[in-house]
Design a protein around this motif. Structure first.
Motif, mmCIF file in Angstrom:
data_model
loop_
_atom_site.group_PDB
_atom_site.id
_atom_site.type_symbol
_atom_site.label_atom_id
_atom_site.label_comp_id
_atom_site.label_asym_id
_atom_site.label_seq_id
_atom_site.Cartn_x
_atom_site.Cartn_y
_atom_site.Cartn_z
ATOM 1 N N ALA A 629 31.163 40.502 26.176
ATOM 2 C CA ALA A 629 32.506 41.079 26.352
ATOM 3 C C ALA A 629 33.606 40.030 26.280
ATOM 4 C CB ALA A 629 32.574 41.810 27.691
ATOM 5 N N ARG A 630 33.256 38.725 26.375
ATOM 6 C CA ARG A 630 34.203 37.605 26.259
ATOM 7 C C ARG A 630 35.283 37.652 27.347
ATOM 8 N NH1 ARG A 630 35.082 37.086 19.651
ATOM 9 N NH2 ARG A 630 32.851 36.847 19.151
ATOM 10 N N ASP A 631 34.815 37.958 28.570
ATOM 11 C CA ASP A 631 35.723 37.898 29.708
ATOM 12 C C ASP A 631 35.845 36.451 30.175
ATOM 13 O OD1 ASP A 631 36.060 40.585 29.574
ATOM 14 O OD2 ASP A 631 34.632 41.069 31.171
ATOM 15 N N LYS A 632 36.982 36.140 30.782
ATOM 16 C CA LYS A 632 37.228 34.782 31.263
ATOM 17 C C LYS A 632 37.392 34.728 32.776
ATOM 18 C CE LYS A 632 39.480 33.446 26.938
ATOM 19 N NZ LYS A 632 40.708 32.875 26.323
ATOM 20 N N ASP A 633 37.041 35.783 33.470
ATOM 21 C CA ASP A 633 37.185 35.825 34.929
ATOM 22 C C ASP A 633 35.854 35.705 35.656
ATOM 23 O OD1 ASP A 633 36.165 38.190 34.076
ATOM 24 O OD2 ASP A 633 37.543 39.472 35.220
ATOM 25 N N GLY A 634 34.818 35.257 34.949
ATOM 26 C CA GLY A 634 33.521 35.094 35.598
ATOM 27 C C GLY A 634 32.813 36.406 35.900
ATOM 28 N N GLY A 635 33.156 37.468 35.192
ATOM 29 C CA GLY A 635 32.498 38.754 35.381
ATOM 30 C C GLY A 635 33.064 39.615 36.477
ATOM 31 N N GLU A 636 34.216 39.248 37.042
ATOM 32 C CA GLU A 636 34.795 40.023 38.138
ATOM 33 C C GLU A 636 35.266 41.395 37.650
ATOM 34 O OE1 GLU A 636 35.782 40.813 42.015
ATOM 35 O OE2 GLU A 636 34.655 39.120 41.165
ATOM 36 N N GLU A 637 35.916 41.433 36.482
ATOM 37 C CA GLU A 637 36.395 42.711 35.956
ATOM 38 C C GLU A 637 35.224 43.648 35.636
ATOM 39 O OE1 GLU A 637 39.295 44.426 32.363
ATOM 40 O OE2 GLU A 637 38.752 42.296 32.484
ATOM 41 N N PHE A 638 34.149 43.100 35.106
ATOM 42 C CA PHE A 638 32.974 43.926 34.791
ATOM 43 C C PHE A 638 32.323 44.466 36.067
ATOM 44 C CE2 PHE A 638 28.311 44.066 33.913
ATOM 45 C CZ PHE A 638 28.328 45.189 33.104
ATOM 46 N N ARG A 639 32.322 43.655 37.121
ATOM 47 C CA ARG A 639 31.743 44.119 38.386
ATOM 48 C C ARG A 639 32.534 45.290 38.949
ATOM 49 N NH1 ARG A 639 32.658 43.588 43.536
ATOM 50 N NH2 ARG A 639 34.465 42.242 43.127
ATOM 51 N N GLU A 640 33.870 45.204 38.915
ATOM 52 C CA GLU A 640 34.696 46.308 39.391
ATOM 53 C C GLU A 640 34.525 47.544 38.516
ATOM 54 O OE1 GLU A 640 38.631 44.835 39.466
ATOM 55 O OE2 GLU A 640 38.285 43.434 41.158
ATOM 56 N N PHE A 641 34.380 47.331 37.210
ATOM 57 C CA PHE A 641 34.168 48.463 36.309
ATOM 58 C C PHE A 641 32.846 49.176 36.618
ATOM 59 C CE2 PHE A 641 32.395 50.281 32.436
ATOM 60 C CZ PHE A 641 33.427 51.084 31.999
ATOM 61 N N CYS A 642 31.811 48.392 36.908
ATOM 62 C CA CYS A 642 30.504 48.997 37.236
ATOM 63 C C CYS A 642 30.590 49.851 38.491
ATOM 64 C CB CYS A 642 29.458 47.902 37.406
ATOM 65 S SG CYS A 642 29.018 47.049 35.868
ATOM 66 N N GLU A 643 31.289 49.364 39.521
ATOM 67 C CA GLU A 643 31.408 50.139 40.749
ATOM 68 C C GLU A 643 32.141 51.455 40.499
ATOM 69 O OE1 GLU A 643 33.286 47.644 43.560
ATOM 70 O OE2 GLU A 643 31.560 46.272 43.792
ATOM 71 N N ARG A 644 33.226 51.408 39.715
ATOM 72 C CA ARG A 644 33.958 52.643 39.422
ATOM 73 C C ARG A 644 33.167 53.561 38.495
ATOM 74 N NH1 ARG A 644 37.944 51.746 36.407
ATOM 75 N NH2 ARG A 644 37.857 49.482 36.113
ATOM 76 N N HIS A 645 32.398 52.957 37.607
ATOM 77 C CA HIS A 645 31.596 53.756 36.676
ATOM 78 C C HIS A 645 30.476 54.485 37.407
ATOM 79 C CE1 HIS A 645 28.664 54.595 33.459
ATOM 80 N NE2 HIS A 645 29.720 54.653 32.645
#
Length: 686
Positions: A629-645
């Motif tokens: 996904a080429r995120d630069k926040d260390g996966g923080e945005e993906f972690r929040e997305f998983c919880e909401r998903h």
């Protein structure tokens, strides 16, 4: 003085005679009893008549002579004329009582005028100090027998059934409980009279024995029994159960299992002031077992406590309640909380019915030097369904082993422990398993296997047929010890089936070494549907596919394979190629892994159809966010997305149709669908 073993032997002889339909006719009361010689018994030497003793005889000589005479004095014979007369009278009396109980009218036998006075029923305690002496087989029944029949009329099956039916019990169940109680009353009273008769006959026989070794008892008449009275009955017992919250069905179930509770004294207030209370009353037993152990100690609700009591009425006895308390204390000492004990409401009655000594012996065996199982792992073992077979053999519940004496039951348990010891030694020495505690925790029935007939053939099959090294057998069996109990023929068929799918012979051993559960998987029910579906979706080399993902043979086609394949067709340009390159796709969860990651790529605007499936799924969450996904926040945005998903707070993103996906026959093409979506130019005409 006769020993306890001889008294039990004579009691069994009398009960056997009562159970037979024909035997030697009773002798006349005037005939003198004759001693019947026992089988294999030699005639004891008769002592010489004592001569006039010298004045200088010491006290020690007198004691020795008295001891010799007592040793030569035999007890009463097993069978004599008095015993046969008593058996004949008991059979006739029991038959008459049964007929009178069936013909009795409840209103006339147990009416309002007769409730106040009734003879005493035996208490629940097995220690009876005042025993009734059996009555003579006379022509006219004495008045105390009429009073006894009057008391027994309240335990008539029809009357008990009517009382239970008034509490909402079905008629069939109520009659079944009435039959149990009535039969127990007859058997109980018969045993009391037999016990009293044998005691009286033994005492008179010993008293009539003289120094010459002969009995001077010329005639023995059966003494009449002593009438005793009490002031409670079956209705009082039912009232106590109702006071503690038991329903009619509860009382019916308890009496069907333990009819002796119908004779218990309801409360201490019913005892006479002139006599000491023998045993325990029903209210005291309910306070200790029902309210104390079940509700207070284990914290069960009244409904659950009643349910346990229905399945384990032995808790209402003093001996049963003490054993249950010891079992609970032992489980707590093994690290099991009272909440965990109470959680298993199905197996709790069976656990509380087991002998504490037998359970402690099993605990000692598991924690011994042979197994070295930790105590905090032994406690949870008793609450597994797979341990039930082991417990039933080494610590059977009360009443589960029938037609077995105490010695036979003890010998049976000792034999089981000897076999378990041999099995443990064989697994440790021959196979090389070091941690037996883990093996038993995973498969407790491994202790019951035969080392020569079951364990040795399985190990030979794993080494010779599958090619598993001897050093690896211990790890395979420790990983899946259930393998030791499987049929070797079935395992050979499973191995042959994999070879028929073009799996290399060298890979078969490694597959079963890594996944030994495949040897117990059904071919027709599980393996064949999976293979057929793989061939249907375009997998050409099934053998190579199974070598990369052997566990796919245990998946469900409808629940696992089909939904994942349908989703793969929507997110991949070449789904068949991607699946053959990455068979592990089927091993990932669809919602929490596959859909979440592809939805996140769509959320980030990344073209997911151009990314290989293996690259999307095989990385961890942080690596996926950085690399794919080429995120630069260390996966923080993906972690929040998983919880909401996972909570359903992410709206589904509309997916583009795959052009290479197979369209329905005779349907519109992809270009036609695009033309329909283009806006039409506006006309210049009004």
């Amino acid at each position: 003085m006769t020993t306890l073993k001889s008294r039990r032997r004579r009691m069994n002889v009398v009960l056997a005679l009562l159970a037979t339909s024909t035997y030697t006719s009773a002798l006349s009361p005037s005939e003198s009893p004759k001693r019947i010689k026992r089988i294999g018994e030699s005639t004891p030497p008769m002592p010489q008549p004592s001569s006039r003793r010298s004045l200088f005889a010491t006290a020690q000589e007198e004691e020795e002579q008295a001891g010799r005479q007592s040793r030569f004095a035999p007890g009463a014979p097993l069978v004599d004329s008095a015993l046969l007369r008593f058996v004949s009278a008991e059979k006739k009396k029991r038959k008459d009582i049964s007929i009178s109980l069936e013909k009795a009218s409840l209103s006339s036998i147990y009416g309002a005028d007769e409730v106040g006075v009734a003879p005493v029923a035996p208490t629940a305690s097995d220690e009876e100090t005042d025993v009734d002496v059996p009555s003579a087989a006379s022509e006219e029944l004495p008045s105390n027998e009429e009073v006894e029949e009057q008391w027994m009329a309240q335990y008539n099956r029809n009357r008990i059934a009517r009382v239970l039916e008034s509490l909402g019990v079905e008629k069939e169940l109520a009659l079944q409980a009435g039959d149990k109680v009535q039969e127990y009353i007859l058997v109980r009273m018969t045993r009391r009279r037999v016990r009293a008769f044998l005691k009286e006959r033994e005492s008179r026989w010993s008293a009539s024995y003289n120094e010459n070794g002969t009995s001077t008892l010329s005639e023995f008449r059966i003494p009449s029994e002593k009438p005793v009275r009490l002031n409670y009955g079956f209705d009082d017992v039912v009232e106590v159960f109702k006071k503690y919250g038991f329903t009619g069905n509860d009382v019916c179930s308890i009496l069907t299992h333990s009819p002796s509770l119908a004779l218990m004294m309801p409360k201490p207030s019913f005892a006479d002031e002139s006599e000491d209370l023998v045993g325990e009353t029903l209210s005291e037993s309910l306070d200790r077992a029902f309210r104390g152990t079940l509700m207070k100690t284990l914290g069960l609700r009244k409904y659950d406590a009643r349910k346990v009591m229905r399945n384990c009425p032995g808790l209402l006895t003093a001996k049963g309640s003490k054993k249950a308390k010891q079992i609970v204390t032992m489980m707590v000492a093994l690290g099991v909380s009272t909440r965990a004990i109470a959680r298993d409401k199905v197996g709790l009655p069976s656990l509380l019915s087991r002998s504490p000594s037998d359970v402690f012996r099993l605990v000692s065996f598991l924690s011994s030097g042979q197994i070295r199982m930790k105590t905090d792992a032994i406690g949870p073992l008793f609450f597994k369904r797979s341990t039930l077979e082991l417990l039933d053999l080494v610590a059977p519940a009360a009443g589960s082993v029938q037609n077995k004496t105490r010695n036979e039951r003890r010998k049976m348990i000792d034999k089981v422990y000897r076999n378990m010891t041999e099995t443990v030694q064989h697994i440790k020495l021959e196979i090389g398993t070091r941690d037996m505690g883990k093996v038993i925790s995973a498969f407790p029935s491994v202790l019951l296997l035969n080392a020569e007939k079951q364990i040795l053939p399985v190990t030979d099959f794993l080494m010779d047929d599958l090619g598993i090294e001897r050093e690896e057998i211990a790890s395979v069996l420790q990983l899946y010890p259930v393998l030791l109990s499987q049929d070797i023929g079935q395992m050979k068929e499973t191995a042959a089936y994999l070879l028929s799918l073009d799996v290399y012979p060298d890979d078969v051993g490694s597959i079963f070494r890594a996944f030994p559960a495949l040897l117990t998987t059904s071919i027709k029910e599980s393996m064949e549907p999976v293979v057929e579906y793989l061939q249907f979706i375009g997998v050409t080399d099934v053998g190579a596919f199974l070598t990369k993902l052997p566990t796919v043979l245990t998946y469900s086609v409808e629940k696992d394979l089909k939904p994942k394949w349908d989703y793969l067709q929507r997110v991949s340009l070449k789904p068949s190629f991607e699946l053959e390159e990455f068979p592990a796709y089927f091993s990932y969860p669809l919602d929490r892994r596959i859909k979440t990651r592809y939805d996140y790529l769509a959320f980030k605007g990344v073209s997911k159809q151009l990314i290989p499936v293996a690259k999307v799924l095989r990385f961890g969450d942080v690596d996926f966010a950085k690399t794919v996904a080429r995120d630069k926040d260390g996966g923080e945005e993906f972690r929040e997305f998983c919880e909401r998903h996972w909570k359903g707070q992410v709206k589904p993103i509309k997916e583009r149709r795959n052009r290479n996906a197979r369209r329905p026959r005779n349907g519109p093409s992809q270009q036609e669908l695009i033309r329909k979506k283009k806006p039409q130019p506006k006309s210049s005409r009004p």
